[in-house]
Design an enzyme around this catalytic site. Sequence first.
Site, short mmCIF file in Angstrom:
data_model
loop_
_atom_site.label_atom_id
_atom_site.label_comp_id
_atom_site.label_asym_id
_atom_site.label_seq_id
_atom_site.Cartn_x
_atom_site.Cartn_y
_atom_site.Cartn_z
N ASN A 6 0.87 -1.17 0.00
CA ASN A 6 0.00 0.00 0.00
C ASN A 6 0.91 1.23 0.00
O ASN A 6 1.46 1.60 1.04
CB ASN A 6 -0.91 -0.01 1.24
CG ASN A 6 -1.79 1.22 1.31
OD1 ASN A 6 -1.87 2.00 0.35
ND2 ASN A 6 -2.46 1.40 2.43
N LYS A 8 0.07 4.21 -0.34
CA LYS A 8 -0.61 5.40 0.21
C LYS A 8 -0.32 6.60 -0.71
O LYS A 8 -0.24 6.40 -1.94
CB LYS A 8 -0.16 5.64 1.66
CG LYS A 8 -0.32 4.38 2.52
CD LYS A 8 -0.15 4.58 3.99
CE LYS A 8 -0.31 3.24 4.72
NZ LYS A 8 -0.28 3.37 6.16
N HIS A 94 -9.60 1.15 4.62
CA HIS A 94 -8.35 1.40 5.35
C HIS A 94 -8.61 2.39 6.49
O HIS A 94 -9.43 3.31 6.33
CB HIS A 94 -7.27 1.94 4.40
CG HIS A 94 -5.90 1.91 5.02
ND1 HIS A 94 -5.49 2.88 5.90
CD2 HIS A 94 -4.89 1.03 4.91
CE1 HIS A 94 -4.26 2.58 6.30
NE2 HIS A 94 -3.88 1.47 5.71
N GLU A 96 -7.04 4.86 7.45
CA GLU A 96 -6.83 6.27 7.08
C GLU A 96 -8.03 6.83 6.33
O GLU A 96 -8.33 8.02 6.41
CB GLU A 96 -5.52 6.40 6.28
CG GLU A 96 -4.31 6.20 7.20
CD GLU A 96 -3.10 5.54 6.56
OE1 GLU A 96 -3.00 5.53 5.32
OE2 GLU A 96 -2.26 5.02 7.31
N GLU A 168 -5.44 -4.69 10.54
CA GLU A 168 -4.43 -3.66 10.76
C GLU A 168 -4.77 -2.87 12.03
O GLU A 168 -5.59 -1.92 11.97
CB GLU A 168 -4.38 -2.69 9.57
CG GLU A 168 -3.96 -3.32 8.27
CD GLU A 168 -3.36 -2.27 7.32
OE1 GLU A 168 -2.26 -2.53 6.80
OE2 GLU A 168 -3.96 -1.21 7.12
N GLY A 174 2.46 2.47 10.85
CA GLY A 174 3.43 3.56 10.70
C GLY A 174 4.10 3.95 12.01
O GLY A 174 4.73 5.00 12.09
N SER A 212 3.39 -2.00 10.45
CA SER A 212 4.84 -2.01 10.72
C SER A 212 5.50 -3.34 10.35
O SER A 212 6.47 -3.74 11.01
CB SER A 212 5.12 -1.64 12.18
OG SER A 212 4.65 -0.33 12.46
N GLY A 233 2.91 -0.97 4.34
CA GLY A 233 3.00 0.44 4.00
C GLY A 233 4.43 0.86 3.77
O GLY A 233 5.00 0.67 2.68
N GLY A 234 5.07 1.39 4.80
CA GLY A 234 6.41 1.97 4.68
C GLY A 234 7.43 1.06 4.01
O GLY A 234 8.19 1.51 3.14
P1 13P Z 1 3.00 0.50 7.75
O1 13P Z 1 3.52 -0.79 7.17
O2 13P Z 1 3.75 1.71 7.26
O3 13P Z 1 2.83 0.43 9.21
O4 13P Z 1 1.51 0.69 7.13
C1 13P Z 1 0.61 -0.33 7.25
C2 13P Z 1 -0.57 0.01 6.44
O5 13P Z 1 -1.33 0.88 6.79
C3 13P Z 1 -0.77 -0.73 5.19
O6 13P Z 1 -2.04 -0.51 4.69
#
Ligand code: 13P
Length: 252
Positions: A6, A8, A94, A96, A168, A174, A212, A233-234
């Site tokens: 993802n 983002k 999600h 967010e 999640e 994050g 994470s 994500g990251g």
């Molecule tokens: P991180 O891996 O950066 O924690 O993000 C997870 C996420 O929200 C994936 O959708």
Amino acid sequence: MIIAANWKMNLSREQALHHLTRSSQLDIHHAPGHQSVFFVPACYFGMAEEILSSAGAIGWGGQDCHQDEAGAFTGDISADMLLGFGCGWALIGHSERRQYHFETDRQIAHKTAHALKKGLRVVLCVGESLADRQAGNNDAVISGQLDTVLVYLAEQSVSTANLVIAYEPVWAIGTGNVASLAQIDDMHGHIRDVLDSAAQAGTDNPILYGGSVNETNGAEIFSLGSVGGALVGGASLDAEKFASLCTISQQK
Ligand code: 13P
């Protein structure tokens, strides 16, 4: 296993081009039984289609998908628009989107039903806040988020065959605070129970963990039998790092 990236709202046009080009060349994404998916910003759908369609097994999709066919919904993206660029996947619900776009469980249920009806595979995100976890409400929160969607899908006679769940925990996204193995395993077991008690027979929907995940903690998370992959994500923003994580998932 499904390992989904993802992105983002990250990566410039040049960075996205580099990432997708490099990823398409890495054998790891084409291994049998493995599914890599890239949830890219909508402005990169065309780029993803051009680069990944010739690369075979790699999937790509949108980070959201509106519940209506078309219309006056400024800034939104429809399922047909995703399909028009070869997207096979939609990420829905999600945290967010829930937090910054005030998406409700009901709206997420409508989006999920619409995307599934259109033939997209849906990664439906669920997760509890830190306050919910500290108050011991985590199971109830997740049941509530899931049930609203599953009940609506049943009402609408929409098959859950193409539904993937991503657990999640909001407090792990994050933050570097990955959930413990026991927390992941317990919640995945709970999600499996909710799915089994509600869903149409014969489905075995994968449950991904997100929050994470990286090359350091991936191996132990993937060692859990209840984990069907990861939503990343990251650690998905770099082609080589993301590929390493996919390699680790295949060593399970
Ligand atoms: P991180 O891996 O950066 O924690 O993000 C997870 C996420 O929200 C994936 O959708």
